[in-house]
Scaffold this motif. Structure first.
Motif, PDB file in Angstrom:
ATOM      1  N   ARG A   1      -4.737 -22.299  62.331  1.00  0.00           N
ATOM      2  CA  ARG A   1      -3.106 -22.204  61.831  1.00  0.00           C
ATOM      3  C   ARG A   1      -3.048 -20.824  60.969  1.00  0.00           C
ATOM      4  N   TRP A   2      -4.072 -20.869  60.141  1.00  0.00           N
ATOM      5  CA  TRP A   2      -3.995 -19.590  59.244  1.00  0.00           C
ATOM      6  C   TRP A   2      -4.288 -18.394  59.793  1.00  0.00           C
TER       7      TRP A   2
ATOM      8  N   LEU B   1      -1.363 -17.063  61.802  1.00  0.00           N
ATOM      9  CA  LEU B   1      -0.351 -16.544  60.973  1.00  0.00           C
ATOM     10  C   LEU B   1      -0.907 -14.917  60.744  1.00  0.00           C
ATOM     11  N   GLN B   2      -2.158 -15.011  60.143  1.00  0.00           N
ATOM     12  CA  GLN B   2      -2.730 -13.799  59.543  1.00  0.00           C
ATOM     13  C   GLN B   2      -3.142 -12.735  60.675  1.00  0.00           C
ATOM     14  N   GLU B   3      -3.193 -13.087  61.889  1.00  0.00           N
ATOM     15  CA  GLU B   3      -3.643 -12.483  63.118  1.00  0.00           C
ATOM     16  C   GLU B   3      -5.221 -11.933  62.800  1.00  0.00           C
ATOM     17  N   ASN B   4      -5.716 -12.948  62.165  1.00  0.00           N
ATOM     18  CA  ASN B   4      -7.080 -12.406  61.620  1.00  0.00           C
ATOM     19  C   ASN B   4      -8.169 -13.491  62.571  1.00  0.00           C
ATOM     20  N   TRP B   5      -8.932 -12.611  63.613  1.00  0.00           N
ATOM     21  CA  TRP B   5      -9.645 -13.205  64.584  1.00  0.00           C
ATOM     22  C   TRP B   5     -11.038 -13.346  64.148  1.00  0.00           C
ATOM     23  N   GLN B   6     -11.413 -12.993  63.034  1.00  0.00           N
ATOM     24  CA  GLN B   6     -12.827 -13.015  62.659  1.00  0.00           C
ATOM     25  C   GLN B   6     -13.390 -14.539  62.800  1.00  0.00           C
TER      26      GLN B   6
ATOM     27  N   LEU C   1     -15.678 -15.765  61.761  1.00  0.00           N
ATOM     28  CA  LEU C   1     -16.222 -16.506  60.282  1.00  0.00           C
ATOM     29  C   LEU C   1     -15.283 -17.692  59.916  1.00  0.00           C
ATOM     30  N   HIS C   2     -14.043 -17.483  60.227  1.00  0.00           N
ATOM     31  CA  HIS C   2     -13.005 -18.747  59.745  1.00  0.00           C
ATOM     32  C   HIS C   2     -12.607 -19.935  60.814  1.00  0.00           C
TER      33      HIS C   2
ATOM     34  N   SER D   1     -10.352 -18.566  54.949  1.00  0.00           N
ATOM     35  CA  SER D   1     -10.132 -17.213  54.215  1.00  0.00           C
ATOM     36  C   SER D   1      -9.764 -17.336  52.991  1.00  0.00           C
TER      37      SER D   1
ATOM     38  N   ALA E   1      -7.395 -15.730  51.386  1.00  0.00           N
ATOM     39  CA  ALA E   1      -5.859 -15.744  51.416  1.00  0.00           C
ATOM     40  C   ALA E   1      -5.226 -17.170  51.570  1.00  0.00           C
ATOM     41  N   TYR E   2      -6.159 -17.896  52.654  1.00  0.00           N
ATOM     42  CA  TYR E   2      -5.582 -19.235  52.695  1.00  0.00           C
ATOM     43  C   TYR E   2      -5.751 -20.029  51.247  1.00  0.00           C
TER      44      TYR E   2
END
Lengths: 183, 147
Positions: free
Chosen positions: B33-34, B37-42, B44-45, B63, B65-66
């Motif tokens: 979900r995070w 929202l962040q459009e962070n496709w690493q 690692l998460h 993350s 930021a989460y």
């Protein structure tokens, strides 16, 4: 570092200190973005969800959750920019050595100066304020600090943020080493 | 909706604890979900297999930021609708892995002497289920006065 060791901070890299982006409009956040934030965090504060509630407290309408003020999705941060200074994330434009692929969140400080309502057009400007190297158990890290200013339509600064990332050479982390993981 | 303001500047003193809040255990649904929202496709998460192969970690991690968002939720819930989060600095000290909990708390360390500028400074800290620190920081909060 001894006099014989070569610094990983080249003159080209050091030259980025003080470089500033132009003021750029940020993407307008929608009620749907806020809903996804609430879904992800469980933060169902009526200040972010209920216009009438926010107005009863003297605001023009519902507020953006503080974390979403100046929010830039990674897809935009990672966009290739022909003009490097026009990038939404200057840190990604810096000429660091190619093997420095491990990025760590080394801390941030944010100051909110005014509340921001949903639908307010914001703009931002970034500046590289520091690039230093530090040696640790993961080798020599490059610490890049960026300062961001976010403005509202009246050009008031509504948010100030200093964010430092640390870059290290490619390396498999042990569980004890890896921290925030976020860029 | 009724405005519920439970805490006021006049009632808080240095040394007082902020009510702690626990989140988790961290699941892949939380991190996906995070990431959306962040459009962070690493990977690692959210991708256990990728993380084990490429990062040498036992599983994916939250993350930063989460975790900061959850800390901010704790703070803004406590200060109530008339309060304001003015400043927050955070340093991440240990990862949150899949299955870990995150417990955030804090303590008031300083308070304005000027009631017309009713701020207070607090230390904040996050810990996991083993009581190991995951983040530390400081914040400045503004609270309404009774007057």
């Amino acid at each position: 570092m001894s006099a014989n060791e070569k610094s990983v901070i080249t003159e080209e890299l050091r030259a980025w200190i003080g470089r500033t982006s132009p003021v750029q409009p940020l993407e307008l956040l929608s009620a749907s973005d806020v809903r996804r934030y609430v879904d992800a965090t469980g933060d169902a504060n009526p200040l972010w969800l209920d216009d009438d509630f926010a107005r009863s407290l003297g605001h023009r309408g519902r507020l953006l959750p503080p974390l979403l003020v100046g929010w830039i999705p990674f897809s935009l941060k990672e966009q290739e920019a022909s003009d490097k200074l026009a990038s939404f994330d200057l840190r990604r434009q810096l000429p660091v050595p190619e093997n420095y692929t491990n990025v760590r969140n080394a801390g941030n400080e944010t100051e909110w100066l005014k509340p921001v309502c949903l639908g307010e057009q914001l703009s931002s400007q970034s500046r590289i304020v520091d690039v230093v190297e530090r040696r640790g158990k993961m080798g020599t890290g490059i610490y890049i600090t960026q300062e961001e200013r976010v403005f509202n339509r009246e050009q008031d600064v509504v948010l100030l943020r200093r964010h430092t990332i640390a870059l290290f050479p490619e390396h498999k982390f042990g569980d004890e080493e890896k921290t925030g993981g976020d860029r | 909706m009724q405005i519920q303001q439970r805490v006021f500047f006049d009632d808080v003193e240095p040394g007082d604890s902020l009510p702690s809040r626990e989140y988790g255990p961290l699941t892949v649904a939380d991190t996906v979900r995070w990431a959306g929202l962040q459009e962070n496709w690493q990977e690692l998460h959210y991708d256990r297999d990728w993380v084990r192969e490429h990062s040498g970690l036992r599983t994916f991690i939250a993350s930063g930021a989460y975790r900061q968002a959850l800390l901010m939720r704790m703070l803004t819930d406590w200060i109530g609708p008339r309060g304001m989060l003015r400043k927050l600095s955070v340093r991440h000290t240990h990862s949150t892995f899949e299955g870990d909990t995150m417990r955030f708390g804090g303590r008031v360390i300083e308070k304005s002497r000027d009631p017309s500028d009713p701020w207070m400074a607090c230390e904040v800290e996050g810990k996991n289920q083993e009581d190991r620190q995951i983040l530390t920081g400081r914040c400045t909060l503004v609270l309404p006065s009774h007057q």
